[in-house]
Write a protein that holds these residues in place. Structure first.
Motif, mmCIF file in Angstrom:
data_model
loop_
_atom_site.group_PDB
_atom_site.id
_atom_site.type_symbol
_atom_site.label_atom_id
_atom_site.label_comp_id
_atom_site.label_asym_id
_atom_site.label_seq_id
_atom_site.Cartn_x
_atom_site.Cartn_y
_atom_site.Cartn_z
ATOM 1 N N TYR A 119 37.643 36.424 42.463
ATOM 2 C CA TYR A 119 38.714 36.645 41.474
ATOM 3 C C TYR A 119 39.813 37.524 42.064
ATOM 4 C CZ TYR A 119 34.871 35.238 38.406
ATOM 5 O OH TYR A 119 33.824 34.580 37.826
ATOM 6 N N VAL A 156 30.616 37.193 34.588
ATOM 7 C CA VAL A 156 30.647 36.431 33.344
ATOM 8 C C VAL A 156 29.273 36.449 32.685
ATOM 9 C CG1 VAL A 156 30.888 34.099 32.433
ATOM 10 C CG2 VAL A 156 32.559 34.964 34.051
ATOM 11 N N MET A 207 42.341 42.624 34.009
ATOM 12 C CA MET A 207 42.979 41.330 34.208
ATOM 13 C C MET A 207 42.725 40.833 35.629
ATOM 14 S SD MET A 207 44.074 40.554 31.332
ATOM 15 C CE MET A 207 44.774 38.993 31.832
ATOM 16 N N ARG A 208 41.906 41.576 36.383
ATOM 17 C CA ARG A 208 41.634 41.166 37.763
ATOM 18 C C ARG A 208 40.236 40.573 37.877
ATOM 19 N NH1 ARG A 208 43.331 42.339 43.116
ATOM 20 N NH2 ARG A 208 41.614 42.669 44.543
ATOM 21 N N ASP A 209 39.230 41.448 37.890
ATOM 22 C CA ASP A 209 37.889 40.902 38.098
ATOM 23 C C ASP A 209 36.809 41.699 37.363
ATOM 24 O OD1 ASP A 209 38.120 43.147 39.587
ATOM 25 O OD2 ASP A 209 37.527 42.257 41.493
ATOM 26 N N TYR A 263 35.363 30.275 38.992
ATOM 27 C CA TYR A 263 34.089 30.553 38.330
ATOM 28 C C TYR A 263 33.262 29.279 38.199
ATOM 29 C CZ TYR A 263 30.789 31.235 34.558
ATOM 30 O OH TYR A 263 29.654 31.232 33.812
ATOM 31 N N LYS A 308 41.156 31.540 38.367
ATOM 32 C CA LYS A 308 39.885 32.279 38.353
ATOM 33 C C LYS A 308 38.826 31.512 37.577
ATOM 34 C CE LYS A 308 42.159 36.721 38.529
ATOM 35 N NZ LYS A 308 42.668 37.808 37.686
ATOM 36 N N GLU A 309 39.261 30.890 36.499
ATOM 37 C CA GLU A 309 38.325 30.080 35.722
ATOM 38 C C GLU A 309 37.788 28.931 36.580
ATOM 39 O OE1 GLU A 309 40.239 28.774 32.169
ATOM 40 O OE2 GLU A 309 38.338 28.279 31.211
ATOM 41 N N ALA A 320 44.985 33.391 36.222
ATOM 42 C CA ALA A 320 43.885 33.431 35.250
ATOM 43 C C ALA A 320 43.163 32.094 35.225
ATOM 44 C CB ALA A 320 44.417 33.791 33.865
ATOM 45 N N PRO A 363 39.316 38.860 32.308
ATOM 46 C CA PRO A 363 40.532 38.448 33.030
ATOM 47 C C PRO A 363 40.891 36.984 32.808
ATOM 48 C CG PRO A 363 38.711 38.769 34.555
ATOM 49 C CD PRO A 363 38.211 39.172 33.214
ATOM 50 N N PHE A 364 39.949 36.182 32.387
ATOM 51 C CA PHE A 364 40.253 34.773 32.101
ATOM 52 C C PHE A 364 39.391 34.353 30.920
ATOM 53 C CE2 PHE A 364 37.096 34.933 35.506
ATOM 54 C CZ PHE A 364 36.077 34.153 34.999
ATOM 55 N N PRO A 365 39.768 33.289 30.226
ATOM 56 C CA PRO A 365 38.987 32.895 29.062
ATOM 57 C C PRO A 365 37.573 32.502 29.462
ATOM 58 C CG PRO A 365 40.666 31.248 29.569
ATOM 59 C CD PRO A 365 40.949 32.416 30.430
#
Lengths: 187, 479
Positions: free
Chosen positions: B25, A25, A150-152, B455, B451-452, B448, A48-50
């Protein structure tokens, strides 16, 4: 202008853009900020995520979806009211329980449900349509390794239609961001 | 056990955190999606056993529906004065169960509760399937279910409209909207996971199925921006919606004059009861599910603890409702109201009332203790008792009130028939069949969003409360 540059310019319409791959990120946010600061405008990141704040890093404007939903919600509520008002006062006047024809307190529940139905469906449908979905094919799917998007993995794309886009200098610029891979992606 | 989930490495130590520290993830994807994409032959044995039993019970449902449509609603035990018998009990029971799913997905999102992420998906699935089971009841009870669309206000040759002043028509709008919005909310939440499945799919059939359903999602920053706003807005409209649905259902009763129904406390008390029953069902589903799929590191003790706290809190609101019903009946000074309560507590059906007090009041008291809240199987059994209790509550409110109203000459008892029960048990089969298909074909955890959470857990520690708690206890120990 060298012939090599000319040849590339000729093939440019087939190029979707240059895509750099990152694995965190922090890396994608840092890279996005720098790409925006370098003056690129036709850019997008794929995660993969927002990722909070990524849209601002990329210089995107906030979405106006909320306003559309508000307007459609109000429309739904008013529509629910006028449907009942029309049915019970004009089209088929019916006295029930000794109440006046325009007994609006009885209609609040249906107005309320119509508000929510319209607002909720609008939020979902407008989001999909504005995102161009459903659309099974997108050039970005040609990116090598995009199966992990969409994974990592986190991808940053500078599109070929960007006015500042130039294959050599843009590639050199992206390399300066130390991505895992850089790929030329065709349409 | 967890055949399709792959081999589990070390024996897993339960955690109190929202997510086990150090989740990657890819690791989340593997844990959740591998069983979904496993070939048919690798489907675990427990799934086949569960699915077969569910499908067999579903057959009971289908047979009952055929019998009902071919013979008519005379096969039910309802009659005058108990015109609302088991169909409406079961309808309210089912719809109540659905409410916890929406509350988890919408309310906890708005309140920024990180623990919702791993439980929202299957809780929403539970909502939709419960609403399906519930919604079929009034339609089947219409007598002529094939003309159920007369409830919809559409331009018709009769020149007629539905009765917009009736709470029963409000119900139609409330439940219709509830089902639509829940299904849309669920599907929008699924899109990123479907895209992940599409990218991991191994066979042609899987690629086609998940590829079509994912709608071409590519996770672009602009798409996520709109997606998150849409998701938040859907949550914002779902939260009041869920409160309105059970309030409307409560008005079906509260708007009548019958002692035991005509009560202004009904809407909030019904909503609390619905959430109570819903969290019980969440626990009934979560405890075996996390075990079977080896998902204890994602659906942790913290989730069970929080869900049971909510169950305890809403349960106590319901108990308060019982108390207020008794108080209001006495305070009103109306002899019919007073008799209704006396009849509930000491009349012919008193055993149901006291069983209900046991199930919904006594049985949840152990939840005050952390040890109980963190022992999955204890929760599982308490949750089953609560589900039974909530069914009994509806029986006591609807049926017992109707058996003895104002005039002694109109009193009569209620006897349910075998078809009442076969339709109810069959609807359990419908629910569990849908649920078994869901856990096999779709990810039961929103990857998804998880994963957030992972994180945030890595980088900021998503668990401010947990940190404060640990610091507090640590300080206490050293002092």
């Amino acid at each position: 202008m060298s012939s090599a540059t000319l040849a590339r310019t000729a093939s440019a319409p087939d190029l979707h853009g240059l895509v750099a791959q990152f694995d965190s990120v922090e890396a994608i946010r840092e890279a996005s900020t720098r790409v925006r600061d370098a003056g690129y405008t036709k850019i997008d990141a794929y995660t993969p995520f927002p990722v909070e704040g990524l849209d601002l890093d990329l210089g995107m404007k906030p979405t106006r979806l909320g306003w559309v939903v508000l307007i459609m919600g109000i429309t739904g509520g008013l529509g629910g009211f006028f449907m009942q008002w029309y049915a019970n006062t004009t089209h088929y006047p019916l006295v029930s329980g000794g109440k006046p024809l325009n007994s609006w307190p009885n209609w609040i529940v249906i107005m309320y449900e119509c508000t929510i139905l319209f607002a909720g469906l609008t939020a979902a449908i407008v989001m999909l349509v504005r995102n161009g979905l459903p659309r099974p094919y997108h050039p970005i799917f040609n990116t090598p390794g995009f199966a992990n998007a969409m994974r990592d993995r986190f991808f940053l794309c500078i599109e070929a239609r960007d006015p500042k886009f130039d294959l050599d200098s843009t590639r050199a610029f992206l390399e300066g961001l130390s991505p895992l891979v850089i790929s030329e992606v065709e349409k | 056990m967890a055949v399709a989930a792959g081999k589990r490495k070390a024996p897993f130590k339960e955690t109190n955190r929202v997510i086990r520290p150090g989740e990657t993830y890819g690791g989340i994807d593997d844990a959740v999606l591998t069983p979904v994409l496993a070939p048919l032959t690798k489907t675990p044995v427990w799934w086949w056993i569960g699915f077969t039993i569910s499908a067999a019970v579903l057959l009971v449902y289908l047979v009952s529906v055929v019998k009902l449509i071919t013979t008519g609603i005379g096969i039910f035990g309802n009659n005058i004065p108990v015109a609302w018998g088991m169909p409406i009990i079961n309808f309210v029971w089912w719809i109540g169960i659905g409410h916890a799913g929406t509350l988890i997905s919408a309310a906890l999102l708005l309140f920024r509760q990180p623990w919702r992420t791993t439980v929202n998906r299957f809780a929403e699935a539970m909502t939709i399937f419960a609403v399906v089971c519930a919604g079929l009841y009034p339609i089947l009870h219409l007598g002529r279910p094939w003309v159920f669309y007369w409830l919809v206000p559409y331009p018709n040759t009769f020149g007629l409209w539905p009765q917009f002043r009736s709470p029963l028509d409000w119900d139609f709008f409330a439940i219709g909207t509830y089902f639509t919005i829940s299904a849309v909310f669920w599907f929008i939440g699924l899109i990123p996971d479907l895209a992940t499945l599409r990218d991991r799919a191994k066979t042609k059939a899987q690629q086609l199925l998940y590829g079509l359903l994912a709608l071409g999602w590519n996770g672009s920053a602009k798409a996520w921006q709109r997606y998150q706003r849409a998701y938040l807005l859907l949550a914002a409209v779902s939260f009041p919606l869920v409160l309105s649905v059970h309030s409307t259902i409560a008005m079906d009763f509260a708007a009548a004059q019958l002692p035991g129904w005509n009560n202004t406390i009904m809407p909030p008390y019904f909503v609390a009861g619905a959430v109570f029953a819903g969290f019980a069902m969440v626990l009934i589903l979560a405890v075996p599910l996390r075990k079977a799929f080896g998902l204890e590191h994602l659906v942790t003790l913290r989730h069970l603890d929080n869900a049971s706290k909510l169950m305890l809190a809403t349960g106590m609101i319901v108990v308060y409702g019982y108390f207020i019903e008794i108080f209001t009946a006495w305070y009103s000074g109306v002899e019919f109201e007073r008799y209704m309560i006396w009849n509930r507590m000491f009349g012919d059906h008193a055993v149901f009332f006291w069983a209900l007090i046991f199930c919904n009041f006594v049985a949840i008291q152990p939840l005050w203790f952390r040890k109980v809240r963190q022992s999955p199987w204890a929760l599982f059994f308490i949750a089953i008792i609560v589900s039974v209790g909530m069914w009994l509550e509806r029986f006591v409110i609807f049926v017992v009130s109707l058996t003895k109203d104002f005039l002694i000459s109109s009193w009569a008892d209620y006897v349910s028939t075998v078809w009442d029960w076969s339709l109810f048990i069959g609807s359990l089969g419908l629910f569990s069949t849908l649920f078994f298909l869901f856990i096999r074909l779709l990810p039961s955890i929103a990857t998804a969003e998880t994963k957030e959470t992972a994180y945030h857990d890595h980088h900021h520690g998503s668990d401010a409360f947990e940190h404060a708690r640990l610091e507090y206890f640590h300080a206490e120990e050293t002092a």
